[in-house]
Write an enzyme that holds these catalytic residues in place. Structure first.
Site, PDB file in Angstrom:
ATOM      1  N   HIS A 110      -1.656  28.165  78.647  1.00  0.00           N
ATOM      2  CA  HIS A 110      -1.311  27.953  80.309  1.00  0.00           C
ATOM      3  C   HIS A 110      -1.845  28.830  81.277  1.00  0.00           C
ATOM      4  O   HIS A 110      -2.162  29.586  80.868  1.00  0.00           O
ATOM      5  CB  HIS A 110       0.230  28.287  80.491  1.00  0.00           C
ATOM      6  CG  HIS A 110       0.497  29.800  79.988  1.00  0.00           C
ATOM      7  ND1 HIS A 110       0.450  29.403  78.001  1.00  0.00           N
ATOM      8  CD2 HIS A 110       0.189  30.792  79.820  1.00  0.00           C
ATOM      9  CE1 HIS A 110       0.688  30.652  78.127  1.00  0.00           C
ATOM     10  NE2 HIS A 110       0.519  31.846  79.214  1.00  0.00           N
TER      11      HIS A 110
ATOM     12  N   HIS B 229      -1.917  30.658  84.250  1.00  0.00           N
ATOM     13  CA  HIS B 229      -1.624  31.546  85.631  1.00  0.00           C
ATOM     14  C   HIS B 229      -1.566  31.073  87.308  1.00  0.00           C
ATOM     15  O   HIS B 229      -2.920  31.957  87.122  1.00  0.00           O
ATOM     16  CB  HIS B 229      -1.045  32.748  85.441  1.00  0.00           C
ATOM     17  CG  HIS B 229      -0.212  33.018  83.632  1.00  0.00           C
ATOM     18  ND1 HIS B 229       1.128  33.844  84.264  1.00  0.00           N
ATOM     19  CD2 HIS B 229      -0.616  33.504  83.118  1.00  0.00           C
ATOM     20  CE1 HIS B 229       1.504  33.719  83.122  1.00  0.00           C
ATOM     21  NE2 HIS B 229       0.752  33.227  81.877  1.00  0.00           N
TER      22      HIS B 229
HETATM   23  P1  5GP Z   1       2.011  34.751  78.645  1.00  0.00           P
HETATM   24  O1  5GP Z   1       2.159  35.300  78.170  1.00  0.00           O
HETATM   25  O2  5GP Z   1       1.782  33.451  77.129  1.00  0.00           O
HETATM   26  O3  5GP Z   1       0.382  34.532  79.036  1.00  0.00           O
HETATM   27  O4  5GP Z   1       2.374  34.010  79.305  1.00  0.00           O
HETATM   28  C1  5GP Z   1       3.818  33.042  79.591  1.00  0.00           C
HETATM   29  C2  5GP Z   1       4.623  32.933  80.181  1.00  0.00           C
HETATM   30  O5  5GP Z   1       5.163  31.513  79.797  1.00  0.00           O
HETATM   31  C3  5GP Z   1       5.452  33.565  81.371  1.00  0.00           C
HETATM   32  O6  5GP Z   1       4.649  34.356  82.487  1.00  0.00           O
HETATM   33  C4  5GP Z   1       6.914  33.769  80.563  1.00  0.00           C
HETATM   34  O7  5GP Z   1       7.516  34.394  81.812  1.00  0.00           O
HETATM   35  C5  5GP Z   1       7.204  32.065  80.895  1.00  0.00           C
HETATM   36  N1  5GP Z   1       7.714  31.451  80.560  1.00  0.00           N
HETATM   37  C6  5GP Z   1       8.289  31.994  78.722  1.00  0.00           C
HETATM   38  N2  5GP Z   1       9.052  31.042  78.388  1.00  0.00           N
HETATM   39  C7  5GP Z   1       9.099  30.092  79.594  1.00  0.00           C
HETATM   40  C8  5GP Z   1      10.435  29.013  79.931  1.00  0.00           C
HETATM   41  O8  5GP Z   1      11.556  28.349  79.155  1.00  0.00           O
HETATM   42  N3  5GP Z   1      10.140  28.090  81.367  1.00  0.00           N
HETATM   43  C9  5GP Z   1       9.504  28.677  82.119  1.00  0.00           C
HETATM   44  N4  5GP Z   1       9.044  28.126  83.085  1.00  0.00           N
HETATM   45  N5  5GP Z   1       8.540  30.028  81.907  1.00  0.00           N
HETATM   46  C10 5GP Z   1       8.438  30.445  80.820  1.00  0.00           C
END
Ligand code: 5GP
Ligand code: ZN
Length: 133
Positions: free
Chosen positions: A99, A101
């Site tokens: 993903h 951001h």
């Molecule tokens: P990472 O730390 O892996 O780069 O980011 C994961 C992101 O996914 C975090 O910013 C977290 O808030 C978001 N996230 C995790 N679970 C969910 C979910 O169930 N729904 C949504 N919309 N975002 C999620």
């Protein structure tokens, strides 16, 4: 993929706020946004990280991020946008489905802690450069 929260969101088994969708990806509002409008661009196919993905998909997702960033500036009034993309636990990746951001930034929002700059010597930089070039 089983037990992947983003695959479940893509399948519609878990609700999300979709701001964009096409044949390759979705863009949804992050559930714990760093700033209002924080969006995740997510490929529909399950790739663990950037390094599992083909070049064409990586390019496509960057184009979608550009579109989301434009909307954040034009429609939310954000004067700036950060793109953040974490690969691996040491880089802060918590969801193991790629993903990107797209984080709108507002004056003095305090949304992000950047790194502490270090002061390598030219020799230090050259040693790294020789490995990466
Ligand atoms: P990472 O730390 O892996 O780069 O980011 C994961 C992101 O996914 C975090 O910013 C977290 O808030 C978001 N996230 C995790 N679970 C969910 C979910 O169930 N729904 C949504 N919309 N975002 C999620
Ligand atoms: Zn997945």
């Amino acid at each position: 993929m089983d037990n992947c929260i983003f695959c479940k969101i893509i399948a519609g088994d878990i609700p999300s706020m979709r701001v964009y969708e096409d044949e390759d990806c979705i863009a949804i509002l992050d559930i714990n946004p760093a700033a209002p409008g924080h969006t995740l661009v997510i490929p529909k196919k399950h790739y663990q990280d950037l390094f599992e993905m083909d070049e064409a998909m990586a390019g496509k997702l960057m184009m979608v991020a550009q579109e989301i960033g434009k909307r954040q500036m034009e429609r939310l009034g954000a004067p700036g946008v950060n793109l953040v993309q974490n690969n691996g636990a040491s880089a802060g990746q918590t969801v193991l489905h790629f993903h990107l951001h797209v984080i709108p930034r507002y004056e003095n929002d305090g949304a992000m802690v950047l790194w502490d700059p270090t002061q390598p010597t030219m020799d230090d930089l050259k040693a790294i450069c020789d490995k990466l070039a």
